[in-house]
Write an enzyme that holds these catalytic residues in place. Structure first.
Site, PDB file in Angstrom:
ATOM      1  N   LYS A   1      39.272  53.202  58.777  1.00 50.16           N
ATOM      2  CA  LYS A   1      39.868  52.653  57.547  1.00 50.16           C
ATOM      3  C   LYS A   1      38.805  52.609  56.456  1.00 50.16           C
ATOM      4  CE  LYS A   1      40.309  48.214  56.490  1.00 50.16           C
ATOM      5  NZ  LYS A   1      40.314  47.543  55.180  1.00 50.16           N
TER       6      LYS A   1
ATOM      7  N   ASP B   1      43.111  52.519  52.479  1.00 47.69           N
ATOM      8  CA  ASP B   1      43.615  51.180  52.145  1.00 47.69           C
ATOM      9  C   ASP B   1      43.337  50.865  50.679  1.00 47.69           C
ATOM     10  OD1 ASP B   1      44.644  48.636  52.370  1.00 47.69           O
ATOM     11  OD2 ASP B   1      42.833  47.802  53.301  1.00 47.69           O
TER      12      ASP B   1
ATOM     13  N   LYS C   1      45.958  49.783  48.527  1.00 47.37           N
ATOM     14  CA  LYS C   1      46.945  48.752  48.118  1.00 47.37           C
ATOM     15  C   LYS C   1      47.460  48.973  46.700  1.00 47.37           C
ATOM     16  CE  LYS C   1      45.126  45.056  51.138  1.00 47.37           C
ATOM     17  NZ  LYS C   1      43.824  45.575  51.596  1.00 47.37           N
TER      18      LYS C   1
ATOM     19  N   ASP D   1      51.879  49.002  40.986  1.00 52.18           N
ATOM     20  CA  ASP D   1      52.000  49.380  39.577  1.00 52.18           C
ATOM     21  C   ASP D   1      53.463  49.749  39.346  1.00 52.18           C
ATOM     22  OD1 ASP D   1      51.398  50.449  36.936  1.00 52.18           O
ATOM     23  OD2 ASP D   1      49.335  50.729  37.636  1.00 52.18           O
TER      24      ASP D   1
ATOM     25  N   THR E   1      46.534  37.468  53.159  1.00 50.02           N
ATOM     26  CA  THR E   1      46.215  36.322  54.032  1.00 50.02           C
ATOM     27  C   THR E   1      45.287  35.328  53.341  1.00 50.02           C
ATOM     28  OG1 THR E   1      44.557  37.706  55.076  1.00 50.02           O
ATOM     29  CG2 THR E   1      46.614  37.396  56.273  1.00 50.02           C
TER      30      THR E   1
ATOM     31  N   ARG F   1      33.884  44.217  62.169  1.00 51.31           N
ATOM     32  CA  ARG F   1      32.593  43.738  62.685  1.00 51.31           C
ATOM     33  C   ARG F   1      32.438  43.711  64.201  1.00 51.31           C
ATOM     34  NH1 ARG F   1      33.056  38.933  58.528  1.00 51.31           N
ATOM     35  NH2 ARG F   1      35.207  39.534  58.965  1.00 51.31           N
TER      36      ARG F   1
HETATM   37  O1  C5P Z   1      35.304  42.775  60.376  1.00 54.11           O
HETATM   38  P1  C5P Z   1      36.771  42.471  60.556  1.00 54.11           P
HETATM   39  O2  C5P Z   1      37.302  42.864  61.917  1.00 54.11           O
HETATM   40  O3  C5P Z   1      37.126  41.066  60.180  1.00 54.11           O
HETATM   41  O4  C5P Z   1      37.464  43.455  59.514  1.00 54.11           O
HETATM   42  C1  C5P Z   1      38.853  43.473  59.310  1.00 54.11           C
HETATM   43  C2  C5P Z   1      39.212  44.462  58.240  1.00 54.11           C
HETATM   44  O5  C5P Z   1      40.582  44.281  57.923  1.00 54.11           O
HETATM   45  C3  C5P Z   1      38.429  44.310  56.940  1.00 54.11           C
HETATM   46  O6  C5P Z   1      38.317  45.608  56.353  1.00 54.11           O
HETATM   47  C4  C5P Z   1      39.332  43.420  56.126  1.00 54.11           C
HETATM   48  O7  C5P Z   1      39.171  43.609  54.748  1.00 54.11           O
HETATM   49  C5  C5P Z   1      40.716  43.900  56.554  1.00 54.11           C
HETATM   50  N1  C5P Z   1      41.783  42.914  56.379  1.00 54.11           N
HETATM   51  C6  C5P Z   1      41.762  41.663  56.949  1.00 54.11           C
HETATM   52  N2  C5P Z   1      42.792  40.792  56.759  1.00 54.11           N
HETATM   53  C7  C5P Z   1      43.825  41.142  56.001  1.00 54.11           C
HETATM   54  C8  C5P Z   1      43.872  42.405  55.413  1.00 54.11           C
HETATM   55  C9  C5P Z   1      42.827  43.274  55.630  1.00 54.11           C
HETATM   56  O8  C5P Z   1      40.827  41.329  57.668  1.00 54.11           O
HETATM   57  N3  C5P Z   1      44.806  40.305  55.848  1.00 54.11           N
END
Ligand code: C5P
Length: 235
Positions: A37, A64, A66, A69, A124, A215
């Site tokens: 992603k 991604d 998003k 418009d 979220t 992560r």
């Molecule tokens: O490092 P981590 O597993 O938390 O990364 C989750 C990914 O999903 C990040 O790129 C974050 O921006 C994205 N994301 C999220 N929660 C959302 C939408 C997207 O963690 N509601």
């Protein structure tokens, strides 16, 4: 477009703002992941060329950006992104409304290998009081359901949802609607800033199609091993 592998639901989030770090990471995790992603920060820094350079042609791509418009502009952006990058899936905001969602999904359908259009419902980062402050007088969970239905009725392929929304959305939207889920933490891994998490196995058992994981993979000392461990936890 590289075909998705239905047996590998892991989309690794490449949250890097440095081109060579991102390239190195993708060369480590690309083959083991079900896809990668890349999002707004990376795209705004390095453009379509940067995405091409990092994603290459061997790894499925979740773009991604998003989009939100007027319908004509979103349709144009979906076409431009698909021509330039042939992503497997891309995001729009469902709150752009029925005509915007329909314009995005129609634009994607013009292509032989049409990308999935996935809708973001309620960010979220927003709670009930944030919704009230922008004039939405329903709870976040009611609004998620309303926007997921709107997305489905207007041709979106699925939604991005939190782990705690999977069961309800799967029941409401049926087996074919794609649920792509961030907020995933393997057992024992650091939660970081994610507050309401589920493990990969829990999310898949609830009905998630794809898991967006950053992560726990990218900060692991051996990212490809982290992916293998997650895949094993699913079997
Ligand atoms: O490092 P981590 O597993 O938390 O990364 C989750 C990914 O999903 C990040 O790129 C974050 O921006 C994205 N994301 C999220 N929660 C959302 C939408 C997207 O963690 N509601």
């Amino acid at each position: 477009m590289t075909r998705l592998n239905p047996k590998n639901p892991i989309l690794t989030a490449i949250d890097k703002n440095n081109l060579s770090e991102a390239e190195n990471l993708v060369s480590e995790v690309g083959a083991a992941s079900g896809g990668i992603k890349l999002g707004k920060e990376f795209f705004t820094s390095f453009g379509p060329q940067g995405i091409q350079q990092v994603a290459g042609t061997q790894t499925p791509l979740f773009l991604d950006l998003k989009f939100h418009d007027i319908p004509n502009t979103v349709a144009g952006a979906v076409r431009a992104a698909t021509r330039a990058l042939a992503p497997n899936m891309m995001t729009i905001h469902a709150s752009g409304g029925a005509a915007m969602i329909r314009a995005a999904s129609d634009a994607a359908s013009e292509f032989e290998s049409s990308p999935w259009i996935l809708a973001v419902t309620v960010l979220t980062s927003m709670d009930d009081s944030d919704l009230t402050s922008v004039g939405v007088n329903s709870t976040a969970s009611d609004q998620v359901l309303r926007l997921a239905r709107l997305a489905q009725e207007n041709g979106a392929d699925g939604v991005i949802c939190s782990p705690h929304e999977i069961t309800t959305l799967r029941a409401e939207c049926g087996p074919d609607f794609k649920l792509v889920v961030p907020g995933i933490r393997p057992t024992g891994s650091d939660h970081g800033d994610q507050k309401r998490v589920k493990t990969p196995a829990e999310a898949v058992a609830d009905g998630a199609d794809y898991l967006v994981i950053g992560r726990p993979i990218t900060a692991h000392e051996a990212p490809a091993t982290a992916i293998q461990n997650i895949l094993e936890s699913l079997n």
